[in-house]
Design an enzyme around this catalytic site. Structure first.
Site, PDB file in Angstrom:
ATOM      1  N   ARG A  54      17.061 -16.273   6.915  1.00 10.21           N
ATOM      2  CA  ARG A  54      15.921 -15.386   7.211  1.00 10.21           C
ATOM      3  C   ARG A  54      16.441 -14.089   7.816  1.00 10.21           C
ATOM      4  O   ARG A  54      16.003 -13.001   7.475  1.00 10.21           O
ATOM      5  CB  ARG A  54      14.906 -16.057   8.151  1.00 10.21           C
ATOM      6  CG  ARG A  54      13.848 -15.070   8.650  1.00 10.21           C
ATOM      7  CD  ARG A  54      12.572 -15.684   9.216  1.00 10.21           C
ATOM      8  NE  ARG A  54      12.738 -16.903   9.954  1.00 10.21           N
ATOM      9  CZ  ARG A  54      13.302 -17.008  11.167  1.00 10.21           C
ATOM     10  NH1 ARG A  54      13.752 -15.922  11.778  1.00 10.21           N
ATOM     11  NH2 ARG A  54      13.409 -18.173  11.754  1.00 10.21           N
ATOM     12  N   TYR A 106      -2.890   2.185  -4.397  1.00 11.63           N
ATOM     13  CA  TYR A 106      -2.830   0.825  -4.934  1.00 11.63           C
ATOM     14  C   TYR A 106      -3.882  -0.053  -4.246  1.00 11.63           C
ATOM     15  O   TYR A 106      -3.968  -0.081  -3.009  1.00 11.63           O
ATOM     16  CB  TYR A 106      -1.418   0.282  -4.719  1.00 11.63           C
ATOM     17  CG  TYR A 106      -1.230  -1.115  -5.231  1.00 11.63           C
ATOM     18  CD1 TYR A 106      -1.183  -1.374  -6.602  1.00 11.63           C
ATOM     19  CD2 TYR A 106      -1.119  -2.189  -4.361  1.00 11.63           C
ATOM     20  CE1 TYR A 106      -1.012  -2.654  -7.076  1.00 11.63           C
ATOM     21  CE2 TYR A 106      -0.948  -3.480  -4.828  1.00 11.63           C
ATOM     22  CZ  TYR A 106      -0.900  -3.699  -6.183  1.00 11.63           C
ATOM     23  OH  TYR A 106      -0.734  -4.977  -6.642  1.00 11.63           O
ATOM     24  N   LYS A 203       8.130  -3.927  -9.751  1.00 16.32           N
ATOM     25  CA  LYS A 203       7.827  -3.047 -10.873  1.00 16.32           C
ATOM     26  C   LYS A 203       9.109  -2.509 -11.517  1.00 16.32           C
ATOM     27  O   LYS A 203       9.864  -3.275 -12.064  1.00 16.32           O
ATOM     28  CB  LYS A 203       6.898  -1.912 -10.396  1.00 16.32           C
ATOM     29  CG  LYS A 203       5.751  -2.401  -9.493  1.00 16.32           C
ATOM     30  CD  LYS A 203       4.747  -3.276 -10.204  1.00 16.32           C
ATOM     31  CE  LYS A 203       3.765  -3.983  -9.276  1.00 16.32           C
ATOM     32  NZ  LYS A 203       3.074  -3.145  -8.313  1.00 16.32           N
TER      33      LYS A 203
HETATM   34  C1  LIG Z   1       2.396  -3.354  -7.100  1.00 17.52           C
HETATM   35  C2  LIG Z   1       2.323  -2.262  -6.114  1.00 17.52           C
HETATM   36  C3  LIG Z   1       2.320  -2.522  -4.745  1.00 17.52           C
HETATM   37  C4  LIG Z   1       2.361  -3.927  -4.181  1.00 17.52           C
HETATM   38  O1  LIG Z   1       3.529  -4.590  -4.499  1.00 17.52           O
HETATM   39  P1  LIG Z   1       3.619  -6.176  -4.761  1.00 17.52           P
HETATM   40  O2  LIG Z   1       5.041  -6.366  -5.100  1.00 17.52           O
HETATM   41  O3  LIG Z   1       2.669  -6.510  -5.869  1.00 17.52           O
HETATM   42  O4  LIG Z   1       3.220  -6.843  -3.482  1.00 17.52           O
HETATM   43  C5  LIG Z   1       2.276  -1.437  -3.882  1.00 17.52           C
HETATM   44  N1  LIG Z   1       2.216  -0.164  -4.347  1.00 17.52           N
HETATM   45  C6  LIG Z   1       2.206   0.114  -5.660  1.00 17.52           C
HETATM   46  C7  LIG Z   1       2.146   1.538  -6.103  1.00 17.52           C
HETATM   47  C8  LIG Z   1       2.256  -0.913  -6.588  1.00 17.52           C
HETATM   48  O5  LIG Z   1       2.229  -0.620  -7.891  1.00 17.52           O
END
Ligand SMILES: *Cc1c(COP(=O)(O)O)cnc(C)c1O
Length: 387
Positions: A54, A106, A203
């Protein structure tokens, strides 16, 4: 563990090498997946730098150093999701503090702010940030954080990071930029004055739709200490296997991003000329209201595009979503495969309709994450779905 590092090579070289060295015990060129919770100590207080996963883990450490280097930052930290990374930033605040945030952000970030942190008496102001005066109007002596997402999701507005950093410095507040859409290949907010960068590694950084992860990067030792303290204390860390996958994905980030940009441009141009399309939101167009800022702070315009339809009918949007074959109907973005989504009923369903429409998320708005397939096939697919 502080992952301080500065790398002076170019981006593609950094993506592949920064923070990564051959495994000391075997020479393995790929960072091993240290799938272990704990580390044997030679004696009390005598260990090789690792005690418990952790707190730190060698696979995660390599990834944290790598992402920090890509953002020209000194310290990186990875989390179990993008939202867990945002959660860490918000935990740097105290009850009574105020946050000024981008208004079209988001949906999950909005939900985290409104339904979790508001309860702890942190106050949020959501404003359009194209005009710095609007942000200045909301400043109080309690403003501790300015939260910027640029390009914004899903309207592709561009916020001037340098200008926001001036505002935040004057107010003695932190500036955090969600750099998920642009990635460090296109934009480096720390170089423009931001204090913290946040990524949903899920992403583009991961890039293959096979993990959920978040990251923070900073160059301030003071912020880094807080970041690592919260990372370890709250424990929302990312796993060794996922860290390995993210490292693997990042090795091609520069190649993928260039193709996302090229395909994005082709698809955006096709959509602009289509008789059923009303507006196309893509910062690469000279007609985009923030095109000049995009040009100033980004090295390309990416593969995220939103567009709406003439007549603004929900049924028409749904018909397009159901008719595409190459584009997959799904939440998320930034993977090698093209995705199509409907913000009003998917990613932004947690934002009230009135708020939604105020920022342009109308019923017929469709969002594309243009992948790295052959652009001709993507255009052909959209063409048959629109016709
Ligand atoms: C997907 C996303 C998030 C959140 O991220 P997760 O990995 O889904 O928790 C935050 N900001 C943007 C711009 C995103 O596209």
């Amino acid at each position: 563990m502080a992952n301080q590092c500065i790398f002076k090579v170019k981006f593609g070289t950094k993506a592949i090498h920064a923070g990564i060295e051959a495994d000391k015990s075997t020479g393995a060129i790929m960072t091993p997946i240290y799938q272990t919770s704990t580390f044997v100590q030679e004696g009390i207080g005598k260990h090789k730098g690792y005690e418990y996963s952790r707190s730190s883990n060698p696979t995660r450490d390599a990834l944290e150093r790598n992402i920090a280097a890509l953002e020209n930052g000194r310290f990186g930290a990875c989390f179990g999701s993008g939202l867990a990374a945002i959660d860490c930033v918000l935990k740097m605040l105290s009850p009574g503090d105020e946050v000024i945030s981008t208004n079209d952000l988001y949906g999950g970030t909005f939900r985290l702010f409104k339904t979790i942190f508001e309860k702890y008496n942190i106050k949020f102001h959501f404003v359009g940030m194209s005009d710095a005066e609007v942000v200045k109007d909301k400043l109080t002596q309690n403003t501790k954080l300015i939260w910027v997402e640029t390009p914004t999701n899903p309207m592709m507005n561009i916020i001037d990071i340098e200008e926001m950093s001036k505002v935040s410095k004057e107010a003695n507040a932190l500036l955090c930029v969600d750099n998920t859409f642009a990635t460090p290949y296109l934009q480096n907010p720390l170089d423009l004055g931001a204090d913290i960068i946040m990524h949903s590694v899920t992403k583009y950084l991961g890039g293959h739709s096979d993990l959920v992860m978040g990251a923070l990067v900073t160059s301030s030792e003071e912020i880094a200490n807080e970041m690592y303290r919260i990372q370890n204390s709250s424990g929302a860390v990312t796993a060794p296997m996922d860290s390995f996958l993210a490292l693997r994905g990042i090795k091609t980030l520069h190649l993928r991003m260039q193709r996302h940009c090229d395909n994005g441009e082709k698809v955006a141009k096709f959509l602009t000329g289509h008789p059923k399309v009303k507006e196309v939101y893509w910062p690469g167009f000279e007609s985009h209201p923030n095109h000049d800022i995009a040009r100033k702070q980004m090295r390309g315009f990416g593969g995220m595009i939103s567009f709406n339809l003439l007549g603004d009918k929900l049924e028409d949007a749904h018909r397009v979503l159901n008719k595409v074959n190459v584009f997959a109907l799904a939440e998320s973005l930034g993977g090698v495969e093209s995705l199509i989504g409907h913000p009003a009923t998917m990613t932004h369903a947690s934002i009230p309709q009135e708020e939604r429409e105020k920022i342009g998320v109308v019923d017929s708005l469709i969002r594309l994450s243009v992948g790295i397939e052959d652009a001709d096939d993507l255009i052909e697919d959209l063409k048959q779905a629109l016709d």
